[in-house]
Motif scaffolding. Structure first.
Motif, mmCIF file in Angstrom:
data_model
loop_
_atom_site.group_PDB
_atom_site.id
_atom_site.type_symbol
_atom_site.label_atom_id
_atom_site.label_comp_id
_atom_site.label_asym_id
_atom_site.label_seq_id
_atom_site.Cartn_x
_atom_site.Cartn_y
_atom_site.Cartn_z
ATOM 1 N N PHE A 78 0.775 -1.250 0.093
ATOM 2 C CA PHE A 78 0.020 0.031 -0.132
ATOM 3 C C PHE A 78 0.863 1.317 -0.030
ATOM 4 O O PHE A 78 2.101 1.168 0.355
ATOM 5 N N PRO A 80 2.028 5.307 1.671
ATOM 6 C CA PRO A 80 1.975 5.693 2.845
ATOM 7 C C PRO A 80 0.829 5.750 3.242
ATOM 8 O O PRO A 80 -0.087 6.390 2.707
ATOM 9 N N VAL A 81 0.427 5.596 4.632
ATOM 10 C CA VAL A 81 -0.995 5.781 5.068
ATOM 11 C C VAL A 81 -1.439 7.392 5.140
ATOM 12 O O VAL A 81 -0.204 8.030 5.469
ATOM 13 N N THR A 82 -2.633 7.612 5.218
ATOM 14 C CA THR A 82 -3.037 8.883 5.294
ATOM 15 C C THR A 82 -4.304 9.058 6.010
ATOM 16 O O THR A 82 -5.391 9.836 5.791
ATOM 17 N N GLY A 83 -4.398 8.387 7.038
ATOM 18 C CA GLY A 83 -5.600 8.350 8.076
ATOM 19 C C GLY A 83 -5.875 9.588 8.932
ATOM 20 O O GLY A 83 -4.894 10.466 8.725
#
Lengths: 84, 155
Positions: A78, A80-83
């Protein structure tokens, strides 16, 4: 066999949400699996064109290219996370 | 033990706050952060934001982050609720609540939780723009810096 999951734009570029793949001998790490997917077809080449943009998890824990893989592992790729 | 939920529907901040306080008198303050869908991205209006996540790993990651907060600060309670699916501008995305005997622990733990959550929980935001095609939100280096400050911070 490894279960491989794709999320966000990696899912879009791979054209699938997941697959089950036998791990060939010689593919012993996350980095080795990325190299295999890059060489397999055009979708893999596109999705993994910039490996620095790709993050991975093995068995739902964040992993690095050097993380070893074993038969039965769940591997996810995936961005890089963006939550939050 | 923290309360961690990943869900599609909106959460009721007041009800969650009341649940943290129910039946106890040792809480001196509650820290609260509510993340909201901003109606613009890079100055351009957005129509919606869709949050994708990694079922299973998301819950594990949020539980681990909450456990880290509980290890670093003396908390009487901790709630982390993160929504997924399609959300509209103005809708709440994430709720972080921390209860403590004193305000500093609650305020610091709340900031820590949202900073770590942004860099360690497997969510991805996809924006539908009013003009132009949809796009995946890119990670901000500022988020990494915000998360990293907790690595060196002395307690």
């Amino acid at each position: 066999m490894a279960r491989i999951l794709y999320f966000a734009w990696l899912r879009e570029r791979m054209g699938r949400t997941e697959e089950v793949l036998p791990l060939p001998s010689g593919v012993e790490t996350v980095g080795g699996l990325i190299a295999l997917l890059q060489q397999r077809d055009a979708a893999g080449a596109g999705a993994f064109a910039h490996p620095a943009m790709v993050r991975a998890a093995v068995n739902q824990e964040f992993a690095t290219p050097g993380t070893p893989l074993q038969d039965g592992d769940e591997v996810a790729f995936f961005p890089p996370v963006t939550g939050g | 033990m923290a309360t961690v939920r990943v869900q599609t529907p909106a959460f009721d901040t007041g009800a969650e706050l009341a649940a943290l306080l129910a039946g106890r008198t040792d809480v001196g303050g509650i820290g609260c952060f509510v993340g909201v869908v901003r109606g613009t991205a890079g100055g351009q209006p957005i129509l919606s934001m869709t949050l994708e996540h990694y079922p299973g790993m998301t819950e594990r990651a949020l539980t681990a982050i909450a456990a880290e907060a509980e290890a670093r600060w003396e908390l009487q309670g901790c709630t982390v609720i993160h929504r997924h699916g399609r959300l509209l501008p103005g809708e709440p995305i994430v709720l972080v609540l921390t209860a403590s005997a004193h305000r500093q622990a609650a305020l610091d733990a709340t900031a820590f939780l949202i900073d770590w959550l942004k860099t360690r929980a497997p969510f991805w935001k996809h924006e539908e723009m009013a003009e132009g095609g949809p796009r995946w939100v890119e990670a901000h280096s500022g988020d990494d810096a915000a998360a990293a400050r907790w690595d060196t911070m002395k307690l």
